[in-house]
Design an enzyme around this catalytic site. Structure first.
Site, short mmCIF file in Angstrom:
data_model
loop_
_atom_site.label_atom_id
_atom_site.label_comp_id
_atom_site.label_asym_id
_atom_site.label_seq_id
_atom_site.Cartn_x
_atom_site.Cartn_y
_atom_site.Cartn_z
N ASP A 84 0.83 -1.20 0.00
CA ASP A 84 0.00 0.00 0.00
C ASP A 84 0.87 1.26 0.00
O ASP A 84 2.03 1.23 0.39
CB ASP A 84 -0.95 0.02 1.19
N GLU A 178 0.26 -1.23 5.64
CA GLU A 178 1.33 -0.80 6.55
C GLU A 178 1.20 0.68 6.88
O GLU A 178 1.45 1.09 8.01
CB GLU A 178 2.69 -1.08 5.91
#
Length: 411
Positions: A84, A178
């Site tokens: 991400d 994350e």
């Protein structure tokens, strides 16, 4: 030509795919676009020849294995990255190249108003002679952490294509979210199968990090009494003003903009409200565990003191721990750090070891029982339009990954 012929093309493909995580979501992954990309990675991992490619259903991580090509048992090494990107425009990423950068010139980002100025971004001075990949000024780049994803996969492909390089079993993992702190919460150490691991999620060449902040998030909600201002005397309690008072009680010089090194801080992320109700969001950080606990208690102390003035509690504080300093775990398992240091030295990379003023997925994973320090992936100025990465640094990251595998096989 680079020996990692697929590295840059792979990176360019990945950064053009929007995988921005969604902090408002309650699911993992937080956005379906992450799931789409993770499924794409599964197919690529199969195509390059990795085995046991699978999705861990609870965590949404994609795991895969490179089987050992030696006839002895050695520790299983893992390499992990997140897919991400941060809370900044991440759609329609249009990377641009700066060949043979001179280390001193301004770099114009696209056709817009933004520049990478080495007088502002001093890290640019390190990259004289390198090829840089930057943004066009309208988006982030996504080197955090698609550089790490690309480096791990390209390194595994190189090992598959060069069976003369001896290595033990290697596990790889790619996960979501994350950037919003939830991706590794359900990481399954047993399913992953490694004995020690590395996140490939750091910045400049040589970074090797095994000490992070202890981290908490805090919410302060204040309930006021809102009446017509013409009739407010001895009645109105302005929640917005109480919020200002609360924030003023925090030490001015313990904010991010005044701290560095191992100094902790309180950071006001957001404030929204009216005289009737005001809510503030903070993060609390400190490398020292005792000082971290004191910081959290100080928040509650401020609320208690303010509430004494009222007939009921108007100031409500909620503090939730996010992650802890992984040095508590890794300092008892320094073999994983020593191996990375040796690998870096062997490929002419000087290890740069310092405490992270942040955290990585390795913080949570280490406390789950898998020591997981952080290796450099190359990104600079992450999370915004000024992000860039050196191609040569990405190649060196691959060199380090492969050398770690080689050294481990020799143990």
């Amino acid at each position: 030509m680079s020996k990692y012929e697929d590295l840059v093309p792979r990176f360019l493909r990945y950064v053009k795919i929007n995988t921005r995580s969604d902090e408002s979501s309650t699911t993992i992954p937080s956005a379906n676009r992450e799931t789409v990309f993770l499924n794409q990675l599964k197919e690529e991992l199969k195509e390059i020849g990795l085995s046991n490619v699978r999705t861990n259903e609870e965590s949404a991580y994609v795991f895969a294995t490179l089987p050992s090509n030696i006839d002895k048992d050695v520790k299983k090494i893992g390499f992990i990255s997140h897919i991400d990107t941060a809370d900044f425009n991440s759609g329609n990423v249009n990377p641009q190249f700066v060949e043979n950068y001179d280390g001193k010139s301004n770099i114009k980002l696209g056709d817009g108003e933004y520049n990478l100025d080495p007088n502002v971004f001093e890290s640019l001075h390190k990259y004289s002679g390198d090829t840089l990949i930057t943004t066009d000024g309208t988006t982030l780049l996504g080197a955090d952490d698609k550089s790490g994803v690309s480096e791990i996969i390209s390194s595994m492909k190189y090992l598959i294509d060069h069976p003369e390089i001896k290595h033990g079993e290697i596990e790889v993992g790619f996960g979501p979210d994350e950037e919003i702190g939830t991706g590794s919460l359900k990481f399954d150490v047993k399913d992953f199968g490694a004995d020690m691991a590395y996140t490939v999620d750091g910045g400049a060449k040589g970074q090797l990090q095994y000490e992070t902040f202890n981290a908490a998030g805090a919410t302060v909600e204040i309930k006021g009494t809102d009446v017509h201002p013409g009739e407010a005397k001895d009645v109105m309690v302005n929640a917005a003003l109480l919020a200002m008072e609360f924030n003023a009680k925090l030490p001015v010089y313990e904010r991010p903009e005044y701290t560095d090194g191992k100094e902790g801080f309180y950071f006001l992320l957001e404030i929204n409200g009216t005289p009737d109700n005001t809510k503030m969001s903070y993060i609390i950080r400190d490398h020292d565990r005792n000082r971290f606990e004191e910081r959290k208690e100080y928040f509650k102390k401020i609320a208690d003191e303010m509430n004494k003035r009222f007939d009921y509690d108007r100031v409500h504080v909620e503090v939730k721990d996010q992650y802890y300093n992984m040095a508590e775990v890794i300092e008892k398992n320094m073999e994983v750090v020593d191996l990375a240091k040796e690998a870096m030295n062997n490929v002419d990379v000087k290890p740069d070891i310092f405490p992270v003023r942040g955290g990585t997925d390795g913080s949570t994973i280490s406390f789950k029982g898998l020591p997981t320090p952080n290796l450099f992936a190359g990104g600079e100025n992450m999370h915004g339009r000024f992000e860039y990465v050196s191609v040569q640094t990405m190649e060196k990251a691959c060199d380090v990954i492969i050398e770690i595998a080689k050294l481990n096989a020799e143990k």
